[in-house]
Design an enzyme around this catalytic site. Structure first.
Site, PDB file in Angstrom:
ATOM      1  N   PRO A   9       0.799  -1.227   0.000  1.00 36.33           N
ATOM      2  CA  PRO A   9       0.000   0.000   0.000  1.00 36.33           C
ATOM      3  C   PRO A   9       0.830   1.274   0.000  1.00 36.33           C
ATOM      4  CG  PRO A   9      -0.046  -1.055   2.164  1.00 36.33           C
ATOM      5  CD  PRO A   9       0.609  -2.022   1.223  1.00 36.33           C
ATOM      6  N   ASN A  10       0.331   2.241  -0.739  1.00 34.20           N
ATOM      7  CA  ASN A  10       0.885   3.596  -0.819  1.00 34.20           C
ATOM      8  C   ASN A  10       2.185   3.702  -1.617  1.00 34.20           C
ATOM      9  OD1 ASN A  10      -1.202   4.870   0.788  1.00 34.20           O
ATOM     10  ND2 ASN A  10      -0.326   3.744   2.519  1.00 34.20           N
ATOM     11  N   ARG A  17       5.210  11.021  -2.338  1.00 30.23           N
ATOM     12  CA  ARG A  17       4.904  10.687  -0.955  1.00 30.23           C
ATOM     13  C   ARG A  17       6.146  10.857  -0.078  1.00 30.23           C
ATOM     14  NH1 ARG A  17       4.705   4.514   1.238  1.00 30.23           N
ATOM     15  NH2 ARG A  17       4.022   4.988   3.334  1.00 30.23           N
ATOM     16  N   TYR A  22      11.237   8.717   1.483  1.00 28.82           N
ATOM     17  CA  TYR A  22      11.231   7.665   0.465  1.00 28.82           C
ATOM     18  C   TYR A  22      11.932   8.050  -0.835  1.00 28.82           C
ATOM     19  CZ  TYR A  22       7.826   5.644   3.673  1.00 28.82           C
ATOM     20  OH  TYR A  22       7.230   5.123   4.803  1.00 28.82           O
ATOM     21  N   ASN A  73       8.112  -5.622  -0.944  1.00 33.55           N
ATOM     22  CA  ASN A  73       7.989  -4.460  -0.073  1.00 33.55           C
ATOM     23  C   ASN A  73       6.512  -4.357   0.274  1.00 33.55           C
ATOM     24  OD1 ASN A  73       7.889  -2.132   1.359  1.00 33.55           O
ATOM     25  ND2 ASN A  73       8.940  -0.852  -0.151  1.00 33.55           N
ATOM     26  N   ALA A  76       3.129  -0.850   4.819  1.00 30.86           N
ATOM     27  CA  ALA A  76       2.668  -0.927   6.209  1.00 30.86           C
ATOM     28  C   ALA A  76       2.197  -2.333   6.595  1.00 30.86           C
ATOM     29  CB  ALA A  76       1.544   0.084   6.430  1.00 30.86           C
ATOM     30  N   HIS A  79       4.152  -4.668   8.971  1.00 30.65           N
ATOM     31  CA  HIS A  79       4.074  -4.608  10.432  1.00 30.65           C
ATOM     32  C   HIS A  79       2.786  -5.210  10.984  1.00 30.65           C
ATOM     33  CE1 HIS A  79       7.211  -1.836   9.370  1.00 30.65           C
ATOM     34  NE2 HIS A  79       6.362  -0.998   8.826  1.00 30.65           N
ATOM     35  N   ASP A  86       1.281 -15.636   6.006  1.00 32.54           N
ATOM     36  CA  ASP A  86       0.760 -16.992   5.795  1.00 32.54           C
ATOM     37  C   ASP A  86       0.727 -17.351   4.311  1.00 32.54           C
ATOM     38  OD1 ASP A  86       0.429 -17.378   8.494  1.00 32.54           O
ATOM     39  OD2 ASP A  86      -1.749 -17.133   8.493  1.00 32.54           O
ATOM     40  N   GLU A  97      12.792  -9.453   1.664  1.00 31.21           N
ATOM     41  CA  GLU A  97      12.019  -8.290   2.114  1.00 31.21           C
ATOM     42  C   GLU A  97      12.844  -7.036   1.842  1.00 31.21           C
ATOM     43  OE1 GLU A  97      10.773  -8.631   6.230  1.00 31.21           O
ATOM     44  OE2 GLU A  97      10.565  -6.450   6.416  1.00 31.21           O
ATOM     45  N   HIS A  99      12.878  -2.576   1.880  1.00 28.43           N
ATOM     46  CA  HIS A  99      12.280  -1.303   2.289  1.00 28.43           C
ATOM     47  C   HIS A  99      13.165  -0.167   1.816  1.00 28.43           C
ATOM     48  CE1 HIS A  99       9.390  -3.355   4.804  1.00 28.43           C
ATOM     49  NE2 HIS A  99      10.388  -4.120   5.223  1.00 28.43           N
ATOM     50  N   LEU A 100      12.517   0.896   1.364  1.00 29.95           N
ATOM     51  CA  LEU A 100      13.278   2.077   0.964  1.00 29.95           C
ATOM     52  C   LEU A 100      13.967   2.706   2.162  1.00 29.95           C
ATOM     53  CD1 LEU A 100      10.156   2.756  -0.897  1.00 29.95           C
ATOM     54  CD2 LEU A 100      12.225   3.242  -2.172  1.00 29.95           C
ATOM     55  N   SER A 101      13.220   2.818   3.272  1.00 26.95           N
ATOM     56  CA  SER A 101      13.752   3.499   4.457  1.00 26.95           C
ATOM     57  C   SER A 101      14.364   2.483   5.422  1.00 26.95           C
ATOM     58  CB  SER A 101      12.625   4.268   5.148  1.00 26.95           C
ATOM     59  OG  SER A 101      11.592   3.390   5.557  1.00 26.95           O
ATOM     60  N   ARG A 106      13.341   4.635  12.504  1.00 23.78           N
ATOM     61  CA  ARG A 106      12.048   5.326  12.444  1.00 23.78           C
ATOM     62  C   ARG A 106      11.213   5.030  13.701  1.00 23.78           C
ATOM     63  NH1 ARG A 106       9.284   4.740   6.839  1.00 23.78           N
ATOM     64  NH2 ARG A 106       8.174   6.531   7.735  1.00 23.78           N
ATOM     65  N   ARG A 110       7.517   0.535  13.505  1.00 24.05           N
ATOM     66  CA  ARG A 110       8.051   0.046  12.220  1.00 24.05           C
ATOM     67  C   ARG A 110       9.195  -0.935  12.420  1.00 24.05           C
ATOM     68  NH1 ARG A 110       5.537   3.434   8.334  1.00 24.05           N
ATOM     69  NH2 ARG A 110       5.157   5.488   9.213  1.00 24.05           N
TER      70      ARG A 110
HETATM   71  C1  DQA Z   1       8.241   1.002   3.784  1.00 21.78           C
HETATM   72  C2  DQA Z   1       8.288   1.212   5.294  1.00 21.78           C
HETATM   73  C3  DQA Z   1       6.918   0.975   5.916  1.00 21.78           C
HETATM   74  O1  DQA Z   1       6.971   1.161   7.325  1.00 21.78           O
HETATM   75  C4  DQA Z   1       5.919   1.972   5.343  1.00 21.78           C
HETATM   76  O2  DQA Z   1       4.622   1.721   5.870  1.00 21.78           O
HETATM   77  C5  DQA Z   1       5.921   1.961   3.858  1.00 21.78           C
HETATM   78  C6  DQA Z   1       7.190   1.881   3.129  1.00 21.78           C
HETATM   79  C7  DQA Z   1       9.613   1.332   3.110  1.00 21.78           C
HETATM   80  O3  DQA Z   1       9.800   0.926   1.976  1.00 21.78           O
HETATM   81  O4  DQA Z   1      10.449   2.014   3.704  1.00 21.78           O
HETATM   82  O5  DQA Z   1       4.883   2.110   3.222  1.00 21.78           O
HETATM   83  O6  DQA Z   1       7.967  -0.372   3.511  1.00 21.78           O
END
Ligand code: DQA
Length: 153
Positions: A9-10, A17, A22, A73, A76, A79, A86, A97, A99-101, A106, A110
């Site tokens: 998501p997002n 964003r 990011y 990725n 959210a 978490h 599953d 896995e 993640h950008l950040s 943080r 997270r």
């Molecule tokens: C994220 C980190 C997550 O906590 C956040 O909800 C995201 C992006 C990252 O790529 O840093 O949407 O997965």
């Protein structure tokens, strides 16, 4: 070899964003870079983004038999989603896995990833480059295990 990239998501909003967190690279740019890396590595790549947990799970279920591994990725859902964990466990394919950040730098919520215990590896904090490193790492691990000699009895 076939790899699927899962964006949660997002992540469709990347570029606009929270660029201070990011970066300014868009999701389309990330997918284009991954596609060119995949061509270089001689890997087939499919990429999927959804804001919906159920859609991500459906995608994993549908592709499980066709792909060798996933770059994930989950945004959210990382978490919160036992259901995505599953699904990834059910299809039994290795996943990395990404993640950008850097989640450890943080908010405390997270710092917990429900996916992490099942991940082959985790890459975080390199911005869009996390995906590139994740794809390279996954392909290397899969190629190594495919080339590993059979145990002798
Ligand atoms: C994220 C980190 C997550 O906590 C956040 O909800 C995201 C992006 C990252 O790529 O840093 O949407 O997965």
């Amino acid at each position: 070899m076939r790899i699927a990239v899962l964006h949660g998501p997002n992540l469709n909003l990347l570029g606009q964003r929270e660029p201070e967190v990011y970066g300014t690279t868009t999701l389309a740019e990330i997918d284009a870079e991954l596609a060119s890396l995949a061509a270089e590595l001689d890997v087939e790549l499919v990429s999927f983004q959804s804001n919906g947990e159920g859609q991500l799970i459906d995608f994993v279920q549908l592709t499980g038999a066709e792909v060798d591994g996933y770059v994930v990725n989950a945004g959210a859902y990382t978490h919160t989603s036992v259901a995505l964990l599953d699904a990834l466990t059910a299809v039994g394919r290795p996943f990395v896995e990404v993640h950008l950040s850097n989640l450890n730098a943080r908010e405390p919520f997270r710092r917990t990833s429900l996916l992490a215990p099942r991940a082959t590896g985790i890459v975080m904090g390199f911005g869009a480059e996390s995906y590139v490193l994740g794809l390279r790492g996954l392909v290397q691990v899969l190629r190594r295990s495919a080339n590993a000699p059979e145990p002798t009895s």
